[in-house]
Motif scaffolding. Structure first.
Motif, PDB file in Angstrom:
ATOM      1  N   MET A  60       0.849  -1.309   0.016  1.00  0.00           N
ATOM      2  CA  MET A  60      -0.078   0.016  -0.057  1.00  0.00           C
ATOM      3  C   MET A  60       0.977   1.340   0.055  1.00  0.00           C
ATOM      4  N   ILE A  61       0.560   2.142  -0.876  1.00  0.00           N
ATOM      5  CA  ILE A  61       1.255   3.578  -0.938  1.00  0.00           C
ATOM      6  C   ILE A  61       1.154   4.336   0.358  1.00  0.00           C
ATOM      7  N   GLU A  62       1.945   5.181   0.628  1.00  0.00           N
ATOM      8  CA  GLU A  62       1.748   6.132   1.473  1.00  0.00           C
ATOM      9  C   GLU A  62       0.272   7.020   1.654  1.00  0.00           C
ATOM     10  N   GLN A  63       0.020   7.465   0.723  1.00  0.00           N
ATOM     11  CA  GLN A  63      -1.410   8.051   0.615  1.00  0.00           C
ATOM     12  C   GLN A  63      -2.362   7.214   0.706  1.00  0.00           C
ATOM     13  N   GLU A  64      -2.603   6.071   0.226  1.00  0.00           N
ATOM     14  CA  GLU A  64      -3.823   5.063   0.656  1.00  0.00           C
ATOM     15  C   GLU A  64      -3.526   4.910   2.279  1.00  0.00           C
ATOM     16  N   ILE A  65      -2.604   4.717   2.754  1.00  0.00           N
ATOM     17  CA  ILE A  65      -2.409   4.541   4.139  1.00  0.00           C
ATOM     18  C   ILE A  65      -3.070   5.924   4.939  1.00  0.00           C
ATOM     19  N   TYR A  66      -2.824   6.854   4.476  1.00  0.00           N
ATOM     20  CA  TYR A  66      -3.575   8.138   4.990  1.00  0.00           C
ATOM     21  C   TYR A  66      -4.909   8.400   4.850  1.00  0.00           C
ATOM     22  N   GLU A  67      -5.281   7.986   3.722  1.00  0.00           N
ATOM     23  CA  GLU A  67      -6.651   8.179   3.509  1.00  0.00           C
ATOM     24  C   GLU A  67      -7.372   7.029   4.361  1.00  0.00           C
ATOM     25  N   ASP A  68      -6.967   5.855   4.359  1.00  0.00           N
ATOM     26  CA  ASP A  68      -7.248   4.766   5.369  1.00  0.00           C
ATOM     27  C   ASP A  68      -7.480   5.212   6.778  1.00  0.00           C
ATOM     28  N   LYS A  69      -6.394   6.126   7.305  1.00  0.00           N
ATOM     29  CA  LYS A  69      -6.515   6.459   8.591  1.00  0.00           C
ATOM     30  C   LYS A  69      -7.646   7.563   8.684  1.00  0.00           C
ATOM     31  N   VAL A  70      -7.781   8.416   7.767  1.00  0.00           N
ATOM     32  CA  VAL A  70      -8.852   9.420   7.821  1.00  0.00           C
ATOM     33  C   VAL A  70     -10.289   8.611   7.793  1.00  0.00           C
ATOM     34  N   MET A  71     -10.300   7.651   6.836  1.00  0.00           N
ATOM     35  CA  MET A  71     -11.620   6.980   6.947  1.00  0.00           C
ATOM     36  C   MET A  71     -11.861   6.200   8.270  1.00  0.00           C
ATOM     37  N   GLU A  72     -10.987   5.773   9.005  1.00  0.00           N
ATOM     38  CA  GLU A  72     -11.130   4.949  10.282  1.00  0.00           C
ATOM     39  C   GLU A  72     -11.305   5.914  11.190  1.00  0.00           C
ATOM     40  N   TRP A  73     -10.859   7.133  11.196  1.00  0.00           N
ATOM     41  CA  TRP A  73     -11.322   8.278  12.207  1.00  0.00           C
ATOM     42  C   TRP A  73     -12.824   8.571  12.199  1.00  0.00           C
ATOM     43  N   ILE A  74     -12.977   8.776  10.733  1.00  0.00           N
ATOM     44  CA  ILE A  74     -14.485   9.049  10.469  1.00  0.00           C
ATOM     45  C   ILE A  74     -15.404   7.999  11.136  1.00  0.00           C
ATOM     46  N   ASP A  75     -15.051   6.585  10.923  1.00  0.00           N
ATOM     47  CA  ASP A  75     -15.814   5.483  11.181  1.00  0.00           C
ATOM     48  C   ASP A  75     -15.889   5.320  12.638  1.00  0.00           C
ATOM     49  N   HIS A 128     -15.882   7.839  14.994  1.00  0.00           N
ATOM     50  CA  HIS A 128     -16.709   9.013  15.603  1.00  0.00           C
ATOM     51  C   HIS A 128     -17.960   9.328  14.871  1.00  0.00           C
ATOM     52  N   PHE A 129     -18.454   8.728  13.763  1.00  0.00           N
ATOM     53  CA  PHE A 129     -19.756   8.894  13.041  1.00  0.00           C
ATOM     54  C   PHE A 129     -20.249   7.583  12.934  1.00  0.00           C
ATOM     55  N   VAL A 130     -21.690   7.588  12.811  1.00  0.00           N
ATOM     56  CA  VAL A 130     -22.503   6.542  12.186  1.00  0.00           C
ATOM     57  C   VAL A 130     -22.607   6.675  10.681  1.00  0.00           C
ATOM     58  N   ARG A 131     -21.896   6.069   9.836  1.00  0.00           N
ATOM     59  CA  ARG A 131     -21.713   6.276   8.314  1.00  0.00           C
ATOM     60  C   ARG A 131     -23.095   6.421   7.525  1.00  0.00           C
ATOM     61  N   ASN A 132     -24.335   6.007   7.973  1.00  0.00           N
ATOM     62  CA  ASN A 132     -25.633   5.974   7.205  1.00  0.00           C
ATOM     63  C   ASN A 132     -26.151   7.381   7.784  1.00  0.00           C
ATOM     64  N   GLU A 133     -25.628   7.990   8.795  1.00  0.00           N
ATOM     65  CA  GLU A 133     -26.082   9.312   9.272  1.00  0.00           C
ATOM     66  C   GLU A 133     -25.369  10.747   9.075  1.00  0.00           C
ATOM     67  N   VAL A 134     -24.228  10.384   7.998  1.00  0.00           N
ATOM     68  CA  VAL A 134     -23.601  11.580   7.556  1.00  0.00           C
ATOM     69  C   VAL A 134     -23.453  11.348   5.993  1.00  0.00           C
ATOM     70  N   GLU A 135     -22.998  12.163   5.321  1.00  0.00           N
ATOM     71  CA  GLU A 135     -22.661  12.485   3.924  1.00  0.00           C
ATOM     72  C   GLU A 135     -21.075  12.683   3.957  1.00  0.00           C
ATOM     73  N   ILE A 136     -20.370  11.867   3.057  1.00  0.00           N
ATOM     74  CA  ILE A 136     -18.958  12.004   3.153  1.00  0.00           C
ATOM     75  C   ILE A 136     -18.454  12.421   1.528  1.00  0.00           C
TER      76      ILE A 136
END
Length: 64
Positions: free
Chosen positions: A1-16, A18-26
């Motif tokens: 996995m390249i560095e940018q994909e790792i960072y994107e995964d970390k951002v999405m993990e943080w969102i998951d 702190h939020f319920v996915r079906n209650e927010v738009e991303i």
């Protein structure tokens, strides 16, 4: 996995963690590195992104 994909995964993990996915738009928010615009059902928004300065996920609310 390249560095940018790792960072994107970390951002999405943080969102998951702190939020319920079906209650927010991303949406992609490319102004920030791996930025995501998160909008709740009341229309409040925040940007979640990877901060290269601190090496972690960071966020800003719409009023900041």
């Amino acid at each position: 996995m390249i560095e940018q994909e790792i960072y994107e995964d970390k951002v999405m993990e943080w969102i998951d963690d702190h939020f319920v996915r079906n209650e927010v738009e991303i949406e992609d928010y490319p102004f920030f590195l791996n930025g995501k615009l998160v909008r709740d059902k009341q229309g409040e928004t925040m940007v979640v992104f990877w901060c290269v300065i601190y090496g972690r996920v960071d966020y800003r609310f719409q009023d900041a």
